[in-house]
Write a protein that holds these residues in place. Structure first.
Motif, PDB file in Angstrom:
ATOM      1  N   ASP A 225       0.820  -1.207   0.000  1.00 18.76           N
ATOM      2  CA  ASP A 225       0.000   0.000   0.000  1.00 18.76           C
ATOM      3  C   ASP A 225       0.857   1.262   0.000  1.00 18.76           C
ATOM      4  O   ASP A 225       0.392   2.338  -0.388  1.00 18.76           O
ATOM      5  N   CYS A 226       2.122   1.119   0.447  1.00 17.86           N
ATOM      6  CA  CYS A 226       3.016   2.280   0.544  1.00 17.86           C
ATOM      7  C   CYS A 226       4.461   1.807   0.483  1.00 17.86           C
ATOM      8  O   CYS A 226       4.807   0.784   1.089  1.00 17.86           O
ATOM      9  N   ALA A 250       4.491   6.841  -7.599  1.00 19.47           N
ATOM     10  CA  ALA A 250       3.248   6.785  -6.831  1.00 19.47           C
ATOM     11  C   ALA A 250       2.048   6.755  -7.773  1.00 19.47           C
ATOM     12  O   ALA A 250       1.130   5.944  -7.613  1.00 19.47           O
ATOM     13  N   TRP A 256       0.912   4.727  -2.195  1.00 11.05           N
ATOM     14  CA  TRP A 256       1.560   5.827  -1.476  1.00 11.05           C
ATOM     15  C   TRP A 256       3.071   5.646  -1.496  1.00 11.05           C
ATOM     16  O   TRP A 256       3.571   4.514  -1.498  1.00 11.05           O
ATOM     17  N   SER A 258       6.449   7.362   0.626  1.00  9.91           N
ATOM     18  CA  SER A 258       7.021   8.291   1.606  1.00  9.91           C
ATOM     19  C   SER A 258       8.471   8.564   1.217  1.00  9.91           C
ATOM     20  O   SER A 258       9.240   7.633   0.973  1.00  9.91           O
ATOM     21  N   ILE A 273       5.086  13.036   1.674  1.00  4.37           N
ATOM     22  CA  ILE A 273       4.312  11.823   1.428  1.00  4.37           C
ATOM     23  C   ILE A 273       3.482  12.045   0.177  1.00  4.37           C
ATOM     24  O   ILE A 273       2.691  12.989   0.103  1.00  4.37           O
ATOM     25  N   GLY A 275       0.675  10.851  -2.617  1.00  6.00           N
ATOM     26  CA  GLY A 275      -0.526  10.042  -2.705  1.00  6.00           C
ATOM     27  C   GLY A 275      -0.589   9.233  -3.984  1.00  6.00           C
ATOM     28  O   GLY A 275       0.193   9.437  -4.920  1.00  6.00           O
ATOM     29  N   PRO A 276      -1.543   8.298  -4.064  1.00  7.37           N
ATOM     30  CA  PRO A 276      -1.659   7.394  -5.217  1.00  7.37           C
ATOM     31  C   PRO A 276      -1.992   8.080  -6.536  1.00  7.37           C
ATOM     32  O   PRO A 276      -1.876   7.453  -7.587  1.00  7.37           O
ATOM     33  N   ILE A 297      -2.695   7.962   5.541  1.00 11.21           N
ATOM     34  CA  ILE A 297      -2.679   7.225   4.288  1.00 11.21           C
ATOM     35  C   ILE A 297      -3.797   6.179   4.304  1.00 11.21           C
ATOM     36  O   ILE A 297      -4.036   5.541   5.321  1.00 11.21           O
ATOM     37  N   THR A 299      -6.460   3.293   1.861  1.00 13.53           N
ATOM     38  CA  THR A 299      -6.663   2.499   0.659  1.00 13.53           C
ATOM     39  C   THR A 299      -8.117   2.618   0.228  1.00 13.53           C
ATOM     40  O   THR A 299      -9.004   2.834   1.058  1.00 13.53           O
TER      41      THR A 299
END
Length: 334
Positions: A225-226, A250, A256, A258, A273, A275-276, A297, A299
């Motif tokens: 997810d990140c 990303a 995500w 970082s 950070i 985002g998607p 963050i 999903t």
């Protein structure tokens, strides 16, 4: 008036039927129609902190090691006070040793690293204090440090993952190294590394690995997810490509990222950070000083972009492709 009266009667009827107060019945009736339906998959969320820190370049400077360790723990406390569940630090958080100061033929020439110059014992002490602090704060902590191997093997350039119980969960070793790192300083790692916090899956990358898109597409296939990307540097002008690449990976992988680096680079490209959708959601100060940024963050199981791209990277198009050279079947010429 008739419509308003009918609405009030509907609220009172629900209150009488369920025993709720008028206010509670009103809130249920006004509940937006866009709320997720029962049984729909719920998204996950986690509050993440990213840090930019003071850079120490001298592997012999024990006082700088200790000062950076104290700074690291201060930022951990700030992240904890802001409700963060995990904090992410740069490559070489305590010390990112200069290739010239480590060089056995340096500092004028860059040669084989003499790791006996590195303050290993002080590093061990500072990391032990940091581990205890993570346990005390119940804060997951990811930071960069060299990992010593048995001589004559060179160290790995690593990211350590400490759980909220103060336990070493895993370690990531940078795999795609720069020319100087692979020639004179470090041993490369071999495998991707993932770990989970509160149901969110994280991957790790370090150094110059934002230059290599395959590192991130590999983590996409591993369902992260990140990705926590830690890099370093005291020269601000070197930072913009890394920031641009973070936004790109990303967006193209719909997860995500970082981005943690050292504070001097923040005057041009602060840590943050992404985002998607390829946008900065939170960024550290751009003043060249240590600091943190916080983002929640999440999903979104309803977002179809990621599964579609994964499908498209497979054999989706093969049945639709025309056999042979399509240029030979051209009926018209321009």
């Amino acid at each position: 008036m008739t419509r308003n009266g009918n609405f009030k009667r509907k609220v009172r009827a629900r209150a009488a039927r369920t025993g709720e107060s008028y206010t509670s019945a009103l809130s249920h009736i006004r509940k937006p129609k866009t709320e997720p339906q029962t049984g729909a998959p719920a998204g996950k969320s986690l509050r993440l902190a990213v840090a930019q820190t003071t850079v120490c370049l001298d592997p012999r400077d024990a006082d700088a090691f200790r000062a950076n360790g104290a700074e690291m723990r201060l930022l951990m406390r700030q992240a904890n006070e802001a409700g963060a569940r995990l904090i992410h630090f740069p490559e070489g958080t305590i010390c990112f040793p200069s290739k010239r100061l480590l060089s056995e033929s340096g500092p004028r020439e860059i040669g084989a690293a003499d790791w006996s110059r590195y303050q290993w014992e002080v590093l061990r002490e500072e990391l032990e204090e940091t581990r205890k602090h993570a346990k005390e704060l119940k804060l997951w902590t990811v930071f960069g440090a060299p990992h010593r191997l048995t001589p004559p093997h060179r160290p790995h350039n690593s990211l350590y993952v400490i759980s909220d119980r103060g336990e070493l969960v895993t370690r990531y070793d940078e795999r795609l190294l720069s020319h100087t790192k692979i020639s004179f300083m470090y041993s490369p790692g071999r495998i991707p590394v993932t770990f989970e916090v509160d149901g969110m899956r994280f991957g790790c990358a370090a150094g110059i690995e934002s230059h290599y898109h395959e590192i991130f597409t590999e983590y996409e296939r591993l369902d992260v997810d990140c990705v926590l990307f830690s890099t370093s540097g005291e020269v601000p002008s070197a930072a913009p490509p890394f920031g641009a690449e973070v936004l790109g990976v990303a967006a193209s992988n719909t997860f995500w990222v970082s981005y943690a680096a050292h504070a001097p680079q923040s005057v041009i490209a602060p840590c943050g950070i992404a985002g998607p959708k390829g946008q900065w959601v939170a960024r550290c100060p751009d003043d060249g000083k240590p600091g943190i940024a916080i983002a929640e963050i999440t999903t979104d199981p309803a977002n179809l972009a990621r599964p579609w791209r994964r499908n498209a990277r497979g054999d989706l198009y093969r049945p639709h492709q025309i056999e042979g050279d399509p240029r030979s079947d051209s009926r018209e010429a321009f």
